[in-house]
Design an enzyme around this catalytic site. Sequence first.
Site, PDB file in Angstrom:
ATOM      1  N   GLY A   8      -8.547  45.627 -30.592  1.00 42.22           N
ATOM      2  CA  GLY A   8      -7.561  45.185 -29.592  1.00 42.22           C
ATOM      3  C   GLY A   8      -6.122  45.418 -30.033  1.00 42.22           C
ATOM      4  O   GLY A   8      -5.264  44.557 -29.837  1.00 42.22           O
ATOM      5  N   GLY A  11      -2.900  45.346 -27.501  1.00 41.99           N
ATOM      6  CA  GLY A  11      -2.487  44.103 -26.863  1.00 41.99           C
ATOM      7  C   GLY A  11      -1.248  43.480 -27.480  1.00 41.99           C
ATOM      8  O   GLY A  11      -0.683  43.986 -28.458  1.00 41.99           O
ATOM      9  N   GLN A  12      -0.863  42.347 -26.903  1.00 42.10           N
ATOM     10  CA  GLN A  12       0.382  41.676 -27.311  1.00 42.10           C
ATOM     11  C   GLN A  12       0.369  41.333 -28.801  1.00 42.10           C
ATOM     12  O   GLN A  12       1.316  41.659 -29.527  1.00 42.10           O
ATOM     13  CB  GLN A  12       0.569  40.394 -26.491  1.00 42.10           C
ATOM     14  CG  GLN A  12       1.885  39.674 -26.762  1.00 42.10           C
ATOM     15  CD  GLN A  12       1.907  38.235 -26.233  1.00 42.10           C
ATOM     16  OE1 GLN A  12       0.868  37.667 -25.902  1.00 42.10           O
ATOM     17  NE2 GLN A  12       3.085  37.655 -26.165  1.00 42.10           N
ATOM     18  N   ARG A  35      -9.333  50.555 -27.040  1.00 41.33           N
ATOM     19  CA  ARG A  35     -10.342  50.874 -26.026  1.00 41.33           C
ATOM     20  C   ARG A  35      -9.707  51.847 -25.034  1.00 41.33           C
ATOM     21  O   ARG A  35      -9.438  52.965 -25.398  1.00 41.33           O
ATOM     22  CB  ARG A  35     -10.809  49.581 -25.357  1.00 41.33           C
ATOM     23  CG  ARG A  35     -12.207  49.641 -24.803  1.00 41.33           C
ATOM     24  CD  ARG A  35     -12.633  48.266 -24.351  1.00 41.33           C
ATOM     25  NE  ARG A  35     -11.941  47.897 -23.110  1.00 41.33           N
ATOM     26  CZ  ARG A  35     -12.456  48.037 -21.905  1.00 41.33           C
ATOM     27  NH1 ARG A  35     -13.661  48.533 -21.754  1.00 41.33           N
ATOM     28  NH2 ARG A  35     -11.786  47.676 -20.827  1.00 41.33           N
ATOM     29  N   ASP A  53     -14.934  49.399 -29.121  1.00 43.67           N
ATOM     30  CA  ASP A  53     -15.060  48.481 -27.997  1.00 43.67           C
ATOM     31  C   ASP A  53     -15.937  47.324 -28.469  1.00 43.67           C
ATOM     32  O   ASP A  53     -17.059  47.542 -28.928  1.00 43.67           O
ATOM     33  CB  ASP A  53     -15.713  49.246 -26.839  1.00 43.67           C
ATOM     34  CG  ASP A  53     -15.765  48.446 -25.560  1.00 43.67           C
ATOM     35  OD1 ASP A  53     -15.854  47.210 -25.644  1.00 43.67           O
ATOM     36  OD2 ASP A  53     -15.725  49.071 -24.487  1.00 43.67           O
ATOM     37  N   TYR A 142     -12.049  31.617 -19.071  1.00 41.01           N
ATOM     38  CA  TYR A 142     -11.366  31.859 -20.349  1.00 41.01           C
ATOM     39  C   TYR A 142     -11.705  30.750 -21.347  1.00 41.01           C
ATOM     40  O   TYR A 142     -12.066  31.001 -22.486  1.00 41.01           O
ATOM     41  CB  TYR A 142      -9.861  31.902 -20.081  1.00 41.01           C
ATOM     42  CG  TYR A 142      -8.987  32.241 -21.268  1.00 41.01           C
ATOM     43  CD1 TYR A 142      -9.036  33.491 -21.865  1.00 41.01           C
ATOM     44  CD2 TYR A 142      -8.062  31.314 -21.760  1.00 41.01           C
ATOM     45  CE1 TYR A 142      -8.209  33.813 -22.935  1.00 41.01           C
ATOM     46  CE2 TYR A 142      -7.235  31.620 -22.819  1.00 41.01           C
ATOM     47  CZ  TYR A 142      -7.307  32.880 -23.395  1.00 41.01           C
ATOM     48  OH  TYR A 142      -6.478  33.183 -24.457  1.00 41.01           O
ATOM     49  N   LYS A 146     -13.735  30.825 -24.918  1.00 43.96           N
ATOM     50  CA  LYS A 146     -13.093  30.409 -26.177  1.00 43.96           C
ATOM     51  C   LYS A 146     -13.913  29.334 -26.891  1.00 43.96           C
ATOM     52  O   LYS A 146     -14.052  29.361 -28.113  1.00 43.96           O
ATOM     53  CB  LYS A 146     -11.657  29.926 -25.919  1.00 43.96           C
ATOM     54  CG  LYS A 146     -10.696  31.047 -25.521  1.00 43.96           C
ATOM     55  CD  LYS A 146     -10.636  32.144 -26.566  1.00 43.96           C
ATOM     56  CE  LYS A 146      -9.654  33.244 -26.246  1.00 43.96           C
ATOM     57  NZ  LYS A 146      -9.766  34.403 -27.161  1.00 43.96           N
ATOM     58  N   ILE A 172       2.020  32.733 -26.684  1.00 43.50           N
ATOM     59  CA  ILE A 172       2.738  33.502 -27.700  1.00 43.50           C
ATOM     60  C   ILE A 172       3.899  34.231 -27.030  1.00 43.50           C
ATOM     61  O   ILE A 172       3.711  34.950 -26.044  1.00 43.50           O
ATOM     62  CB  ILE A 172       1.809  34.536 -28.386  1.00 43.50           C
ATOM     63  CG1 ILE A 172       0.562  33.850 -28.959  1.00 43.50           C
ATOM     64  CG2 ILE A 172       2.567  35.288 -29.476  1.00 43.50           C
ATOM     65  CD1 ILE A 172       0.820  32.866 -30.062  1.00 43.50           C
TER      66      ILE A 172
HETATM   67  C1  AKB Z   1      -2.971  32.642 -21.712  1.00 40.45           C
HETATM   68  O1  AKB Z   1      -2.015  32.138 -21.106  1.00 40.45           O
HETATM   69  O2  AKB Z   1      -4.026  32.960 -21.166  1.00 40.45           O
HETATM   70  C2  AKB Z   1      -2.832  32.840 -23.188  1.00 40.45           C
HETATM   71  C3  AKB Z   1      -3.323  31.659 -23.950  1.00 40.45           C
HETATM   72  C4  AKB Z   1      -2.489  30.455 -24.041  1.00 40.45           C
HETATM   73  O3  AKB Z   1      -4.394  31.685 -24.478  1.00 40.45           O
HETATM   74  N1  AKB Z   1      -1.473  33.143 -23.523  1.00 40.45           N
END
Ligand code: AKB
Length: 320
Positions: A8, A11-12, A35, A53, A142, A146, A172
């Site tokens: 990754g 990404g940021q 990827r 990937d 999400y 996690k 972040i």
């Molecule tokens: C999001 O906003 O989805 C992310 C996080 C806080 O995990 N920046």
Amino acid sequence: MKNILIIGTAGQIGSELTMRLRSIYGNNNVIAGFRKTMPSQDVLESGPKEMVDATMPERIVEVVKKYNIDTIYNLAALLSAVAEERPQAAWNVGVNGVYNVLEVAREHGCAVFFPSSIGAFGPSTPLDDTPQDTIQRPNTMYGVTKVAGELLSDYYFKRFGVDTRGLRYPGIISNVTLPGGGTTDYAVEIFYEAIKNKKFTCPLPAGTFLDMMYMPDALDAAINLMEADPAKLKHRNAFNVSAMSFDPEIIAAEVKKHIPDFVMDYDVSAAKKAIADTWPNNMDDSAARAEWGWDPKYKLPEMAGDMLKVIGEKHAKGLI
Ligand code: AKB
């Protein structure tokens, strides 16, 4: 000598973590996995790159063997808002991908870094001073991915002895690669819009407090945790880490100190508000401080000053 694979890197976090790890461990010892989206020119030009990937375990094995990898930073994920739009894809990357990386790590003796998030909490979590060990019943895909990643990481350590470590990152804030599809993205976008247009329309309402962190601290957190003495780690995975907590009004007031004619209005996204309302206002990160010395350097004023300086320079050069 460490041989590191980052999954990754476009990404940021990945774009900046790659460069930081290369500066510490040597350019050729940090492999940039990507990827579809190519990593930045800096990443491409400074060291090895490989198509990897997280959902293709055989490809992870090939790269691990080719470079004798001993540490994997698995940053592949769909952020919270986009994960609600594409829950099946979010599960595939965020759960199947994490499982694949852990299995490869088990078979090939690698350590693994897993970035969890404030998204691993939910509406029944205490939202003020959110404890390290508390109720986690997120109601977003999400969050589900996690929590699954945190539990899988714990399981692979306890059952197979894989050296898994991880953090619960807050939003972040950074100025190299834009985040995409997150609930906390507004705290990055406000700086770009302030520099370019002196105005910003905020998608979260006033009063929405969330934990945040500036990128240099986010990179230090990952690296310091991976370098920490394992004997001192009671939690290993999913450490709460935070550096500041603010709502849109507070960050806008900070921007105004630098750009007095900056204005902010609101066009609240119901989807983002629904997610943010279930996330902590501020986490208790005392376990990270006690177990491996977490000590962030940037509070809101230092972060905002640096963001405006760097983005202002980019704007002056016509880069944004
Ligand atoms: C999001 O906003 O989805 C992310 C996080 C806080 O995990 N920046």
